[in-house]
Design an enzyme around this catalytic site. Structure first.
Site, short mmCIF file in Angstrom:
data_model
loop_
_atom_site.label_atom_id
_atom_site.label_comp_id
_atom_site.label_asym_id
_atom_site.label_seq_id
_atom_site.Cartn_x
_atom_site.Cartn_y
_atom_site.Cartn_z
N ASP A 138 -37.23 69.72 106.56
CA ASP A 138 -35.41 68.73 106.13
C ASP A 138 -34.68 69.09 107.16
OD1 ASP A 138 -35.62 70.99 104.80
OD2 ASP A 138 -34.78 70.10 103.65
N GLU A 158 -35.30 72.61 101.73
CA GLU A 158 -34.32 73.32 102.07
C GLU A 158 -32.60 73.23 102.00
OE1 GLU A 158 -32.73 76.79 104.16
OE2 GLU A 158 -32.76 74.89 104.49
#
Length: 394
Positions: free
Chosen positions: A93, A154
């Site tokens: 991400d 994350e």
């Protein structure tokens, strides 16, 4: 050491940054990686972390239309049986969307046109891992078991790594490709982070007719904030209050304010002391104006502290030297998946991938750092094999 194919590495990185993958929207990135990893001889599994995350947050509205992505766990059987299995990790991400990114290379530096982030955090780390996987395949290089983990979410609190079933990991140590700065800097220490929220309850009243009957939650918050030291407290401790919300109209004495903040420190005693100081400051402020408050705390992740005597640090240093770099051990003030793996008993360090000004539209990464990050990973793989040989012949 085998050569890194710079053009292929850069082309793959530029291809990946075109894939928009903000937190919890990693499906397209996961599909791309599944295909790439399969072509490089990896067996790839995907967990249910995406769905589990939404269930944890208690918001499954429209879940039937969401194309969930989970963490990817990719494994490649080693050719050197004696070599220890090694974990490499990066996250899929980005902190925000970079849809429509226009990336270009100027003077050896990759950056955008200033309208979007680049996404080098952490697609630079992913690019380095894929390049090394291809080098190993093309050159039939000896290696131990490889375990690549690509996590989701994350950037929103290390959620993918947190939800990953670490008991299924086979590696005894690992390397997370997710630190800003040059690849020769090995991050061996990171703080524990505690987030907190403070709710202040006052009493509403008409601000022009009878303000003396009210108790201003904003006034209490102001008194409390004036007593809290924020920013860098010392070389291993920081404090920040980042969000304040309260009040509805200017003609009402505000009866409710909520604040959110965090404390980070590599020293647990200092961490507890700063939390206690904040609690005391708001307790005294509320007593002064006649308000009351509630404070809640939550540990987001625990810190870690590794030294040059730890095997994982030694391997990272040897790998860096093989790549022609002078390694340095350093702490970092941010958290990463490295914190989660260390807390699970898998010693890990965070390695630089060269990203600069990440989380901003000025984000960039140099081609040189991309190449060196790849060389570093290759050096680590070679070091693990060499250590296995030394152990066998001891």
């Amino acid at each position: 050491m085998a050569d890194v194919n710079e053009k292929r590495l850069v082309d793959r990185f530029l291809q990946m940054v075109q894939i928009d993958s903000p937190s919890s929207h990693e499906r397209e990135m996961a599909d791309y990686l599944k295909k790439e990893l399969a072509s490089l001889g990896f067996e790839v599994a995907e967990d249910d972390a995406g769905r589990d995350l939404l269930q944890t947050l208690g918001d499954m509205r429209g879940a039937e239309t969401i194309r969930f992505a989970g963490n990817l766990i990719a494994r490649k059987k080693g050719t050197v049986q004696e070599a220890s299995p090694v974990l490499f990790a990066a996250h899929m991400d980005t902190v925000v969307s970079n849809k429509g990114v226009k990336a270009s290379i100027q003077d050896g530096v990759i950056r955008t046109d200033g309208r979007t982030i680049l996404g080098a955090d952490d697609k630079a780390g992913i690019a380095a891992l894929l390049e090394v996987a291809q080098i190993i395949q093309e050159n039939r290089l000896p290696h131990g078991d490889l375990e690549f983990v690509f996590t989701i979410a994350e950037e929103t609190g290390l959620n993918g790594a947190r939800l990953l079933d670490k008991k299924n990991l086979r590696a005894k140590f690992g390397f997370v490709m997710d630190s800003g700065g040059p690849p020769n800097v090995v991050i061996g220490a990171s703080p524990t982070e505690i987030d907190f929220s403070i709710k202040i309850y006052g009493k509403a009243a008409h601000s022009g007719v009878n303000p003396e009957d009210g108790v201003s939650a904003i006034a209490a918050a102001g008194h409390g904030l004036s007593k809290v030291q924020m920013g860098r407290i010392d070389e291993e401790t920081t404090v920040n209050i980042g969000v304040i919300k309260g009040g509805e109209k200017t003609n009402i004495v505000c009866d409710y304010v909520e604040l959110w903040g965090e404390v980070r420190s590599r020293n647990k005693e200092k961490l507890s002391w700063e939390i206690a100081k904040i609690q005391t400051a708001f307790a005294m402020a509320c007593e002064k104006v006649g308000a009351r408050f509630e404070m809640e705390e939550q540990q987001i992740y625990s810190g870690f502290q590794l030294t040059e005597s730890d095997e994982v640090v030694q391997i990272a240093f040897e790998g860096a030297r093989k790549a022609g770099m002078n390694p340095q051990l350093a702490p970092r003030g941010g958290g990463s998946d490295t914190n989660i793996f260390n807390a699970a008993g898998i010693p890990c360090v965070n390695l630089g991938v060269g990203a600069s000004k990440d989380h901003t539209v000025e984000e960039s990464v140099s081609v040189k750092d991309l190449v060196q990050a790849s060389q570093l990973v290759l050096g680590i793989v070679e070091t693990v094999v060499e250590r296995a040989g030394a152990e066998v012949h001891r």
